[in-house]
Write an enzyme that holds these catalytic residues in place. Structure first.
Site, PDB file in Angstrom:
ATOM      1  N   GLY A  91       7.471 -20.266 -38.560  1.00 27.07           N
ATOM      2  CA  GLY A  91       8.270 -21.484 -38.631  1.00 27.07           C
ATOM      3  C   GLY A  91       7.493 -22.785 -38.557  1.00 27.07           C
ATOM      4  O   GLY A  91       6.292 -22.838 -38.842  1.00 27.07           O
ATOM      5  N   TYR A  99       2.920 -13.002 -32.316  1.00 30.78           N
ATOM      6  CA  TYR A  99       3.065 -13.502 -33.678  1.00 30.78           C
ATOM      7  C   TYR A  99       3.778 -14.861 -33.605  1.00 30.78           C
ATOM      8  O   TYR A  99       4.424 -15.179 -32.605  1.00 30.78           O
ATOM      9  CB  TYR A  99       3.887 -12.527 -34.534  1.00 30.78           C
ATOM     10  CG  TYR A  99       3.131 -11.266 -34.900  1.00 30.78           C
ATOM     11  CD1 TYR A  99       2.727 -10.356 -33.927  1.00 30.78           C
ATOM     12  CD2 TYR A  99       2.807 -10.982 -36.228  1.00 30.78           C
ATOM     13  CE1 TYR A  99       2.022  -9.205 -34.257  1.00 30.78           C
ATOM     14  CE2 TYR A  99       2.103  -9.828 -36.573  1.00 30.78           C
ATOM     15  CZ  TYR A  99       1.715  -8.948 -35.584  1.00 30.78           C
ATOM     16  OH  TYR A  99       1.014  -7.820 -35.916  1.00 30.78           O
ATOM     17  N   ALA A 100       3.679 -15.638 -34.659  1.00 31.58           N
ATOM     18  CA  ALA A 100       4.390 -16.925 -34.656  1.00 31.58           C
ATOM     19  C   ALA A 100       4.839 -17.263 -36.071  1.00 31.58           C
ATOM     20  O   ALA A 100       4.170 -16.904 -37.047  1.00 31.58           O
ATOM     21  CB  ALA A 100       3.494 -18.026 -34.102  1.00 31.58           C
ATOM     22  N   THR A 119      -1.005 -14.462 -34.165  1.00 29.77           N
ATOM     23  CA  THR A 119      -1.786 -15.531 -33.530  1.00 29.77           C
ATOM     24  C   THR A 119      -3.142 -14.978 -33.097  1.00 29.77           C
ATOM     25  O   THR A 119      -3.472 -13.823 -33.372  1.00 29.77           O
ATOM     26  CB  THR A 119      -1.051 -16.079 -32.283  1.00 29.77           C
ATOM     27  OG1 THR A 119      -1.056 -15.045 -31.288  1.00 29.77           O
ATOM     28  CG2 THR A 119       0.372 -16.500 -32.596  1.00 29.77           C
ATOM     29  N   SER A 151      21.011 -19.791 -34.277  1.00 24.66           N
ATOM     30  CA  SER A 151      21.215 -19.606 -35.716  1.00 24.66           C
ATOM     31  C   SER A 151      22.226 -20.576 -36.324  1.00 24.66           C
ATOM     32  O   SER A 151      23.134 -20.182 -37.024  1.00 24.66           O
ATOM     33  CB  SER A 151      21.680 -18.155 -35.953  1.00 24.66           C
ATOM     34  OG  SER A 151      21.552 -17.835 -37.308  1.00 24.66           O
ATOM     35  N   TYR A 186      20.524 -21.432 -73.005  1.00 25.33           N
ATOM     36  CA  TYR A 186      20.931 -22.737 -73.553  1.00 25.33           C
ATOM     37  C   TYR A 186      22.293 -22.707 -74.222  1.00 25.33           C
ATOM     38  O   TYR A 186      22.584 -21.852 -75.050  1.00 25.33           O
ATOM     39  CB  TYR A 186      19.879 -23.239 -74.566  1.00 25.33           C
ATOM     40  CG  TYR A 186      20.454 -24.265 -75.519  1.00 25.33           C
ATOM     41  CD1 TYR A 186      20.931 -25.481 -75.031  1.00 25.33           C
ATOM     42  CD2 TYR A 186      20.563 -24.007 -76.880  1.00 25.33           C
ATOM     43  CE1 TYR A 186      21.503 -26.409 -75.882  1.00 25.33           C
ATOM     44  CE2 TYR A 186      21.134 -24.932 -77.737  1.00 25.33           C
ATOM     45  CZ  TYR A 186      21.618 -26.138 -77.241  1.00 25.33           C
ATOM     46  OH  TYR A 186      22.189 -27.043 -78.065  1.00 25.33           O
ATOM     47  N   ASN A 196      20.793 -26.349 -39.121  1.00 24.63           N
ATOM     48  CA  ASN A 196      20.209 -27.691 -38.881  1.00 24.63           C
ATOM     49  C   ASN A 196      20.381 -28.559 -40.123  1.00 24.63           C
ATOM     50  O   ASN A 196      20.617 -29.755 -40.035  1.00 24.63           O
ATOM     51  CB  ASN A 196      18.694 -27.703 -38.636  1.00 24.63           C
ATOM     52  CG  ASN A 196      18.135 -26.496 -38.019  1.00 24.63           C
ATOM     53  OD1 ASN A 196      18.507 -25.403 -38.402  1.00 24.63           O
ATOM     54  ND2 ASN A 196      17.247 -26.682 -37.073  1.00 24.63           N
ATOM     55  N   CYS A 197      20.214 -27.900 -41.278  1.00 25.62           N
ATOM     56  CA  CYS A 197      20.210 -28.654 -42.531  1.00 25.62           C
ATOM     57  C   CYS A 197      21.582 -29.280 -42.808  1.00 25.62           C
ATOM     58  O   CYS A 197      21.692 -30.220 -43.599  1.00 25.62           O
ATOM     59  CB  CYS A 197      19.793 -27.737 -43.684  1.00 25.62           C
ATOM     60  SG  CYS A 197      18.295 -26.810 -43.306  1.00 25.62           S
ATOM     61  N   ASN A 218      -1.034  -9.401 -29.859  1.00 21.53           N
ATOM     62  CA  ASN A 218       0.324  -9.018 -29.453  1.00 21.53           C
ATOM     63  C   ASN A 218       1.337 -10.142 -29.607  1.00 21.53           C
ATOM     64  O   ASN A 218       2.501  -9.996 -29.234  1.00 21.53           O
ATOM     65  CB  ASN A 218       0.319  -8.550 -27.989  1.00 21.53           C
ATOM     66  CG  ASN A 218      -0.458  -7.263 -27.856  1.00 21.53           C
ATOM     67  OD1 ASN A 218      -0.241  -6.324 -28.623  1.00 21.53           O
ATOM     68  ND2 ASN A 218      -1.414  -7.231 -26.927  1.00 21.53           N
TER      69      ASN A 218
HETATM   70  P1  FAD Z   1      14.004 -24.210 -35.341  1.00 21.91           P
HETATM   71  O1  FAD Z   1      14.961 -23.780 -36.353  1.00 21.91           O
HETATM   72  O2  FAD Z   1      13.977 -25.662 -34.983  1.00 21.91           O
HETATM   73  O3  FAD Z   1      14.224 -23.348 -34.048  1.00 21.91           O
HETATM   74  C1  FAD Z   1      13.417 -23.485 -32.910  1.00 21.91           C
HETATM   75  C2  FAD Z   1      14.268 -23.182 -31.693  1.00 21.91           C
HETATM   76  O4  FAD Z   1      13.405 -22.832 -30.646  1.00 21.91           O
HETATM   77  C3  FAD Z   1      15.041 -24.404 -31.214  1.00 21.91           C
HETATM   78  O5  FAD Z   1      16.422 -24.136 -31.204  1.00 21.91           O
HETATM   79  C4  FAD Z   1      14.508 -24.640 -29.797  1.00 21.91           C
HETATM   80  O6  FAD Z   1      15.514 -25.032 -28.900  1.00 21.91           O
HETATM   81  C5  FAD Z   1      13.954 -23.289 -29.441  1.00 21.91           C
HETATM   82  N1  FAD Z   1      12.874 -23.331 -28.448  1.00 21.91           N
HETATM   83  C6  FAD Z   1      11.740 -24.082 -28.503  1.00 21.91           C
HETATM   84  N2  FAD Z   1      10.960 -23.823 -27.431  1.00 21.91           N
HETATM   85  C7  FAD Z   1      11.603 -22.904 -26.703  1.00 21.91           C
HETATM   86  C8  FAD Z   1      11.307 -22.259 -25.484  1.00 21.91           C
HETATM   87  N3  FAD Z   1      10.166 -22.495 -24.831  1.00 21.91           N
HETATM   88  N4  FAD Z   1      12.196 -21.374 -24.989  1.00 21.91           N
HETATM   89  C9  FAD Z   1      13.346 -21.094 -25.645  1.00 21.91           C
HETATM   90  N5  FAD Z   1      13.697 -21.693 -26.803  1.00 21.91           N
HETATM   91  C10 FAD Z   1      12.823 -22.574 -27.332  1.00 21.91           C
HETATM   92  N6  FAD Z   1      14.744 -27.729 -44.037  1.00 21.91           N
HETATM   93  C11 FAD Z   1      14.988 -27.472 -45.339  1.00 21.91           C
HETATM   94  O7  FAD Z   1      14.271 -26.661 -45.939  1.00 21.91           O
HETATM   95  N7  FAD Z   1      16.019 -28.088 -46.000  1.00 21.91           N
HETATM   96  C12 FAD Z   1      16.844 -28.969 -45.381  1.00 21.91           C
HETATM   97  O8  FAD Z   1      17.788 -29.498 -45.998  1.00 21.91           O
HETATM   98  C13 FAD Z   1      16.603 -29.268 -44.010  1.00 21.91           C
HETATM   99  N8  FAD Z   1      17.386 -30.162 -43.359  1.00 21.91           N
HETATM  100  C14 FAD Z   1      17.165 -30.382 -42.034  1.00 21.91           C
HETATM  101  C15 FAD Z   1      17.984 -31.294 -41.363  1.00 21.91           C
HETATM  102  C16 FAD Z   1      17.784 -31.530 -40.014  1.00 21.91           C
HETATM  103  C17 FAD Z   1      18.653 -32.523 -39.317  1.00 21.91           C
HETATM  104  C18 FAD Z   1      16.744 -30.851 -39.316  1.00 21.91           C
HETATM  105  C19 FAD Z   1      16.514 -31.110 -37.855  1.00 21.91           C
HETATM  106  C20 FAD Z   1      15.912 -29.978 -39.974  1.00 21.91           C
HETATM  107  C21 FAD Z   1      16.108 -29.726 -41.336  1.00 21.91           C
HETATM  108  N9  FAD Z   1      15.298 -28.853 -42.044  1.00 21.91           N
HETATM  109  C22 FAD Z   1      15.520 -28.603 -43.359  1.00 21.91           C
HETATM  110  C23 FAD Z   1      14.152 -28.189 -41.381  1.00 21.91           C
HETATM  111  C24 FAD Z   1      14.507 -26.794 -40.923  1.00 21.91           C
HETATM  112  O9  FAD Z   1      15.665 -26.834 -40.167  1.00 21.91           O
HETATM  113  C25 FAD Z   1      13.338 -26.248 -40.120  1.00 21.91           C
HETATM  114  O10 FAD Z   1      12.210 -26.188 -40.948  1.00 21.91           O
HETATM  115  C26 FAD Z   1      13.607 -24.865 -39.574  1.00 21.91           C
HETATM  116  O11 FAD Z   1      14.754 -24.853 -38.775  1.00 21.91           O
HETATM  117  C27 FAD Z   1      12.390 -24.399 -38.745  1.00 21.91           C
HETATM  118  O12 FAD Z   1      12.672 -23.168 -38.160  1.00 21.91           O
HETATM  119  P2  FAD Z   1      11.990 -22.770 -36.770  1.00 21.91           P
HETATM  120  O13 FAD Z   1      12.524 -21.436 -36.409  1.00 21.91           O
HETATM  121  O14 FAD Z   1      10.540 -22.968 -36.847  1.00 21.91           O
HETATM  122  O15 FAD Z   1      12.513 -23.862 -35.754  1.00 21.91           O
END
Ligand code: FAD
Length: 563
Positions: free
Chosen positions: A282, A279-280, A273, A38, A427, A41-42, A277
């Protein structure tokens, strides 16, 4: 009920927290292969650029705090390496010891995100070439910049993250070049909006190379040499590869889950999906775009977090909540400028064969008489049939976020142009004008729909023949400072008295600086019996910006790609 969640950042953490809020007694285990959960990233580019100075501020939760607040079993540094759907178990491997074990689930949620694309170019394994996805990448980049002699940076790929990295590396005092394969930066916007930002970035001393790709990397002593598609070679001390991401679907493919046409995990409207059983949510899922109705992957934090909430509700209560899809609402600040977009850009509407009209208006961010009003360019695309809005793009300095969010919420609800004209805003002079820029965009579009206004585009100036008449309706001074084509000058305030100079049997093309005075002149001419009178949408300002960029980069783009 026992839930297992794979991935503990945006979508995964959001699903887990919501699940706990609605089911205090469930067993929830969340696996994360990285060290952190948590995190923001942004915020990573801004930590690299020292805008965010406190590294701890990036961590919204830690494994310990998440466990304490939500009673969730958080297993960091543990990768889920396979799913056995028959036995409803996953196999996990701890990164530290390599130990593998199985864990059973009643319901499984996948939120593995997307991984940066790293093409197999010769020399790409050299030290100093980075991608940015997580905290570990951020730490590598930051320590590399601090510990080595780093003066020149090349950012490959001019998407949102690439541009944020370019700005932040520039803020550290580096000489930055952006290399972009396409003919513009920021693929989700159309060329004119990109061109405005390109000019701004160049004005800050950052070099942009368009229509250019990198062929290979070579290390000469401590420096990287990048061979480009145009056969130039440029130097870099550090390279950020930011050419895009792809959904992390390995686990799903191995488990035999259905993968969609866009190569994301296929889910139904309940985010379920092909296995009921599992779901996905992100970056890894694909879902139909509500505008094009075609499958699409959205790489944005907002949708991932909101899907997490919907997914948790569907897990706990049965499939009760439908996900309606994302219109890819996004925003980026680059130096002093902000660009934001919602919906499907005109170039992509063309590809999907969706008929639309594009209209561009330039308004002040607030009342012109109140200090520091800044220009804001709004481009919208809408249906010629019923005025449904498909897209909005804004480039400006102040108040862009507010306007784009208004437009996005209207687009999301299949709103029409009349909702822009009727939109009621708060305004006072420091905030807006009595007619907000959103209203102005609506008025211009409504005039087009009602056939009170007829427009042409900046890239159609070359099509004006010697038989037509091109009139610059700005003041003499503005005209003398720069005109387009073979324009003659008749200022709008003189046009009523000079009608006899304009032949009635010719096509008449008008332009002013931003489009408004051209529209006024057009109304005068039409009501005085002139036919075929067209006004340049976005005015000289858009034409000039686009042409500066085209002349700089010698790019060629099909007409319909540009508006
Ligand atoms: P993530 O948040 O990437 O989380 C996925 C996690 O799953 C990762 O930590 C990974 O290690 C873990 N994982 C993967 N496979 C496995 C496995 N097999 N076992 C255990 N763990 C696993 N979006 C915006 O809307 N605005 C922004 O300003 C913005 N800026 C960003 C800047 C950066 C540098 C980055 C990298 C992304 C940015 N984003 C932004 C995009 C946003 O962060 C992503 O869209 C969002 O985090 C996606 O969420 P998620 O849960 O799908 O994946």
């Amino acid at each position: 009920m026992k839930y297992i969640i794979v991935g503990a950042v945006a979508g995964g953490a959001s699903t887990a927290a919501r699940l706990r809020r609605i089911d205090e007694h469930a067993e929830i285990i969340i696996f994360e292969k990285g060290e952190h959960i948590s995190y923001a990233n942004c915020g990573l580019p801004y930590y690299i650029g020292n805008v965010i100075t406190n590294r701890n501020a990036l961590f919204v939760q830690t494994a310990a705090s998440f466990n304490k607040r939500f009673n969730i079993d958080v297993r960091t540094l543990t990768e889920v390496i396979s799913i056995n759907r028959k036995s409803k178990t996953i196999t996990a491997q701890t990164q530290v010891t390599g130990e593998m074990y199985e864990e059973s689930y009643d319901k499984l949620v996948l939120s593995p995100g997307a991984e940066p694309i790293r093409p197999q170019l010769p020399g790409i394994e050299n030290q100093g070439i980075f991608t940015l996805r997580n905290v570990a990448d951020t730490d590598y980049i930051k320590s590399y910049v601090q510990q080595k002699v780093v003066k020149k940076a090349v950012v490959i790929g001019a998407g949102f993250i690439g541009l944020e990295m370019a700005e932040n590396l520039h803020a550290l005092g580096l000489d930055v070049t952006i290399v972009e394969m396409s003919n513009q930066i920021l693929a989700p916007v159309d060329f004119p909006i990109a061109a405005i930002l390109q000019q701004h970035i160049r004005s800050k001393g950052v070099n942009i190379l368009l229509n250019t790709s990198v062929k290979n990397f070579e290390k000469k002593e401590t420096q990287l040499k990048l061979s480009l598609s145009n056969d130039d070679v440029i130097d870099a001390d550090i390279v950020i590869l930011s050419i895009g991401v792809k959904p992390d679907i390995k686990l799903s493919v191995d488990a035999g889950l259905k993968i969609g046409d866009s190569k994301g995990i296929w889910v139904n409207e309940f985010l379920q999906t092909s296995d009921p059983n599992i779901y996905a949510v992100g970056d890894a899922i694909e879902f139909n775009n509500p505008i094009t109705n075609k499958p699409m992957i959205t790489y944005l934090a907002g949708p991932a977090n909101k899907q997490g909430r919907i997914c948790a509700d569907n897990l706990a209560f049965g499939n009760t909540q439908k996900y309606k899809g994302s219109i890819n609402t996004a925003i980026v600040k680059v130096f002093d400028m902000t660009v934001a977009v919602a919906g499907t850009a005109s170039k992509h509407l063309h590809q999907s064969k969706i008929k639309h009209i594009v209209s561009t208006t330039i308004s002040g961010s607030h009342a012109g008489y109140y200090p520091n009003a800044k220009p804001m360019t709004i481009q919208i695309a809408f249906s010629p049939e019923d005025g449904r809005i498909f897209n909005a793009q804004i480039a400006g300095y102040d108040g862009v976020d507010k306007r784009l969010d208004i437009l996005a919420s209207i687009i999301k609800k299949n709103g029409k142009i009349e909702e822009l004209t009727e939109f009621e805003h708060a305004y006072a002079p420091p905030f807006s004008s009595a007619k907000d820029p959103v209203n102005m965009a609506g008025f211009a579009a409504e005039n087009i729909l009602l056939k009170k206004s007829f427009i042409f585009y900046w890239n159609e100036i070359d099509k004006i023949s010697s038989d037509d008449i091109l009139i610059d309706v700005r003041t003499k001074n503005e005209y003398n400072a720069g005109k387009t084509g073979n324009a003659i000058n008749i200022p709008v305030d003189e046009i009523r008295n000079r009608l006899s100079e304009i032949p009635k049997n010719k096509n008449i093309f008008l332009y002013c600086q931003a489009g408004l005075r051209g529209y006024l002149a057009q109304r005068i001419l039409i009501q005085n019996g002139f036919h075929n009178v067209l006004n340049l949408s976005g005015g000289y300002q858009i034409w000039e910006t686009c042409n500066k960029e085209i002349n700089l980069t010698k790019i060629k783009v099909a007409t319909n790609e540009l508006h």
